[in-house]
Structure formats: structure tokens, C-alpha cells
Design an enzyme around this catalytic site. Structure first.
Site, PDB file in Angstrom:
ATOM      1  N   GLU A  13       0.817  -1.217   0.000  1.00 40.93           N
ATOM      2  CA  GLU A  13       0.000   0.000   0.000  1.00 40.93           C
ATOM      3  C   GLU A  13       0.849   1.265   0.000  1.00 40.93           C
ATOM      4  OE1 GLU A  13      -4.034  -1.653   2.184  1.00 40.93           O
ATOM      5  OE2 GLU A  13      -2.324  -1.127   3.444  1.00 40.93           O
ATOM      6  N   GLY A  79     -12.454  -4.337   1.651  1.00 34.08           N
ATOM      7  CA  GLY A  79     -13.519  -5.183   1.107  1.00 34.08           C
ATOM      8  C   GLY A  79     -14.771  -4.329   0.923  1.00 34.08           C
ATOM      9  N   MET A 173      -9.216  -3.451   8.168  1.00 38.42           N
ATOM     10  CA  MET A 173      -8.666  -3.903   9.453  1.00 38.42           C
ATOM     11  C   MET A 173      -7.872  -2.846  10.232  1.00 38.42           C
ATOM     12  SD  MET A 173      -7.554  -7.755   8.209  1.00 38.42           S
ATOM     13  CE  MET A 173      -7.200  -8.337   9.868  1.00 38.42           C
ATOM     14  N   GLU A 174      -7.889  -1.585   9.782  1.00 36.68           N
ATOM     15  CA  GLU A 174      -7.087  -0.566  10.471  1.00 36.68           C
ATOM     16  C   GLU A 174      -7.774   0.786  10.663  1.00 36.68           C
ATOM     17  OE1 GLU A 174      -5.955  -1.957   7.497  1.00 36.68           O
ATOM     18  OE2 GLU A 174      -4.775  -3.573   8.400  1.00 36.68           O
ATOM     19  N   ASP A 197     -11.713  -6.449  -2.977  1.00 35.74           N
ATOM     20  CA  ASP A 197     -12.543  -7.672  -2.940  1.00 35.74           C
ATOM     21  C   ASP A 197     -13.900  -7.266  -2.384  1.00 35.74           C
ATOM     22  OD1 ASP A 197     -10.611  -7.692  -0.326  1.00 35.74           O
ATOM     23  OD2 ASP A 197     -12.640  -8.276   0.194  1.00 35.74           O
TER      24      ASP A 197
HETATM   25  N1  SAH Z   1      -2.717 -11.514   2.232  1.00 39.73           N
HETATM   26  C1  SAH Z   1      -2.198 -10.850   3.417  1.00 39.73           C
HETATM   27  C2  SAH Z   1      -3.289 -10.550   4.434  1.00 39.73           C
HETATM   28  C3  SAH Z   1      -4.197  -9.444   3.992  1.00 39.73           C
HETATM   29  S1  SAH Z   1      -5.324  -8.979   5.241  1.00 39.73           S
HETATM   30  C4  SAH Z   1      -1.111 -11.735   4.029  1.00 39.73           C
HETATM   31  O1  SAH Z   1      -1.182 -12.939   3.859  1.00 39.73           O
HETATM   32  O2  SAH Z   1      -0.211 -11.193   4.670  1.00 39.73           O
HETATM   33  C5  SAH Z   1      -6.253  -7.761   4.363  1.00 39.73           C
HETATM   34  C6  SAH Z   1      -5.710  -6.340   4.359  1.00 39.73           C
HETATM   35  O3  SAH Z   1      -6.422  -5.555   3.419  1.00 39.73           O
HETATM   36  C7  SAH Z   1      -5.910  -5.595   5.684  1.00 39.73           C
HETATM   37  O4  SAH Z   1      -4.872  -4.672   5.887  1.00 39.73           O
HETATM   38  C8  SAH Z   1      -7.277  -4.907   5.512  1.00 39.73           C
HETATM   39  O5  SAH Z   1      -7.286  -3.576   6.000  1.00 39.73           O
HETATM   40  C9  SAH Z   1      -7.563  -4.904   4.011  1.00 39.73           C
HETATM   41  N2  SAH Z   1      -8.732  -5.674   3.545  1.00 39.73           N
HETATM   42  C10 SAH Z   1      -9.026  -5.851   2.239  1.00 39.73           C
HETATM   43  N3  SAH Z   1     -10.089  -6.668   2.097  1.00 39.73           N
HETATM   44  C11 SAH Z   1     -10.498  -7.006   3.339  1.00 39.73           C
HETATM   45  C12 SAH Z   1     -11.537  -7.860   3.839  1.00 39.73           C
HETATM   46  N4  SAH Z   1     -12.351  -8.536   3.017  1.00 39.73           N
HETATM   47  N5  SAH Z   1     -11.651  -8.014   5.182  1.00 39.73           N
HETATM   48  C13 SAH Z   1     -10.829  -7.343   6.025  1.00 39.73           C
HETATM   49  N6  SAH Z   1      -9.822  -6.548   5.606  1.00 39.73           N
HETATM   50  C14 SAH Z   1      -9.639  -6.366   4.276  1.00 39.73           C
END
Ligand code: SAH
Length: 231
Positions: A13, A79, A173-174, A197
Site C-alpha cells: 500500500e 472489502g 482492518m485498520e 474484494d
Molecule cells: N494476504 C495478506 C493478508 C491481507 S489482510 C497476508 O497474507 O499477509 C487484508 C488487508 O487488506 C488488511 O490490511 C485490511 O485492512 C484490508 N482488507 C481488504 N479486504 C479485506 C476484507 N475482506 N476483510 C478485512 N480486511 C480487508
């Protein structure tokens, strides 16, 4: 504004943001890296926090209290919940909540703890500058509610709970934790996300596929906003 904080959660990001600046000075603090740049005379500190509310709160607090930033802009992916938001689309949060904060056992509403509030608001002024930048550049952006929690949401059931409980348009998530820190420390806050997504069964797959392109959409818009702030 004298010193600007620019935050993401994941390296992907902030990469497209860092690419935009030269002569980056890296400072390590609290197991994280902070990237300091001067951009057209404006001091900017950039960092990615790592995923989740705890890391995001630590980074936001550090940017403000240690580095002295007095305005905070967040860029990243989320999301989508609102069906108008397709992958790649932009959303700015006018208010945020913590969807996983739950002491409902004591009769409190979801997302509420004593001394806090279900929703925390972002800067009306920054949001209106962002909307102005969007219209000047022919970008479509939705302003709405973002719900934050320490969960990657990939089920219609959880998504529907968040939609019906908080009327949220997107989730991540933040954001809410960053907004809570800024609110407490009296720093104007702006939370921008591009959809990666739609938080359903396919979310994990879509996220991997669209993280980079959506993060870039968000970052490119954010840079236009920074340029506007300097005018
Ligand atoms: N693929 C990563 C994990 C991503 S977690 C790994 O394996 O390290 C998802 C990140 O994108 C988080 O920082 C959150 O803020 C955002 N995000 C995007 N889509 C999301 C969803 N469906 N639910 C929660 N957070 C989402």
C-alpha cells in the site's frame, strides 16, 4: 499543516507512494520503519503499520507523538459492502466503527465501550478537499461508513452482519483505530481505500489478484490530494 503523516497497513500500500518521492530518509522505531521525505517544501513521514488495529494504532500514535505530524492521511485497500463499490473503486470514510468490539453482554451496542463512541468521524475539511480533487480529475469516489475489525472478512454472513449493524459501505482492518488515535490527539484524519474484494467467499482470491492494482489506485489519488493540500 506543517508535517504530514501518510500511512498504509501493508508494504504494497505504501510502495506506490514511496516511488513518488526522492531522497527518502529511513528511521527505525518500535520494530518499524518510518520514511521521511520533503516534497515541494512539505515534510512528510510515510509508514506501513502491519495489518490490524493494534499495529495501526501504534504507528498512528508514533507518527503524531514522535515525529510531530499534525495531519494524517491513510491509503489502502478494503472489502466492499455497498454494491455500488466494484473492485478498484474508491471510498473515503466520513465515519468509522470497530465491528468486532463487543461488550453487548452488558447491554451496550455493538462497537461501543464506555468512554468511547460507536462511530468516530474523520476531517470534514480533508474529505471535502478530496471530493474536489476527485471531481477535478473525473474520479468516482463514494463517501461512506467504513467498519474495521481484526478479521479478514470472507463470508456473506459476517458481511451482512456488519452491513445491517453499522450500515457500513466497506470494511477493513485498520481505519477506525487510526481515526480513534487521531481524534484523541486532535489531529485531522483522512481514510481512503480502494476496493480489493467484496468480502465474500471469493475475497481471499480477489484480494491476492487485486491488491496491487487497487493499492495503486488509492495511492495515485492520495498523491493528487497531497498536491492539492500544498496549493
Ligand atoms: N494476504 C495478506 C493478508 C491481507 S489482510 C497476508 O497474507 O499477509 C487484508 C488487508 O487488506 C488488511 O490490511 C485490511 O485492512 C484490508 N482488507 C481488504 N479486504 C479485506 C476484507 N475482506 N476483510 C478485512 N480486511 C480487508
Amino acid at each position: 499543516m506543517t508535517k504530514l503523516a501518510v500511512m498504509g497497513a501493508m508494504e504494497e500500500e505504501i510502495e506506490p507512494l514511496l516511488e513518488h518521492f526522492n531522497d527518502v530518509k529511513i528511521t527505525e522505531f518500535a520494530k518499524n520503519k518510518y520514511y521521511e521525505v520533503t516534497y515541494n517544501g512539505l515534510e512528510i513521514v510515510i509508514a506501513y503499520s502491519k495489518i490490524g488495529k493494534v499495529f495501526a494504532s501504534l504507528t498512528a500514535s508514533t507518527l503524531i507523538e514522535k515525529f510531530g505530524c499534525d495531519t494524517l492521511l491513510f491509503s489502502g485497500v478494503a472489502g466492499g459492502i455497498n454494491p455500488e463499490l466494484k473492485i478498484g473503486d474508491l471510498i473515503i470514510a466520513n465515519k468509522l466503527c470497530q465491528h468486532d468490539l463487543d461488550i453487548t453482554a452488558f447491554g451496550h451496542p455493538h462497537g461501543f465501550v464506555p468512554g468511547g463512541a460507536v462511530f468516530v468521524e474523520t476531517s470534514i475539511e480533508l474529505n471535502s478537499i478530496a471530493k474536489e480533487v476527485a471531481s477535478e480529475n473525473g474520479l468516482k469516489v463514494i463517501e461512506g461508513v467504513i467498519a474495521t475489525g481484526d478479521q479478514f472478512v470472507h463470508s456473506n454472513e459476517r458481511k451482512e452482519f456488519i452491513e445491517s449493524t453499522f450500515k457500513a459501505d466497506a470494511l477493513e482492518m485498520e481505519g477506525a483505530s487510526v481515526a480513534v488515535v487521531c481524534d484523541a490527539l486532535n489531529v485531522p484524519c483522512f481514510i481512503l481505500r480502494a476496493i480489493s474484494d467484496t468480502a465474500d467467499m471469493d475475497a481471499g482470491f480477489d484480494f491476492d489478484e487485486f491488491l496491487k492494482s487497487s493499492a495503486k489506485n488509492s495511492a495515485e489519488y492520495l498523491i493528487k490530494i497531497i498536491n492539492k493540500l500544498q496549493q
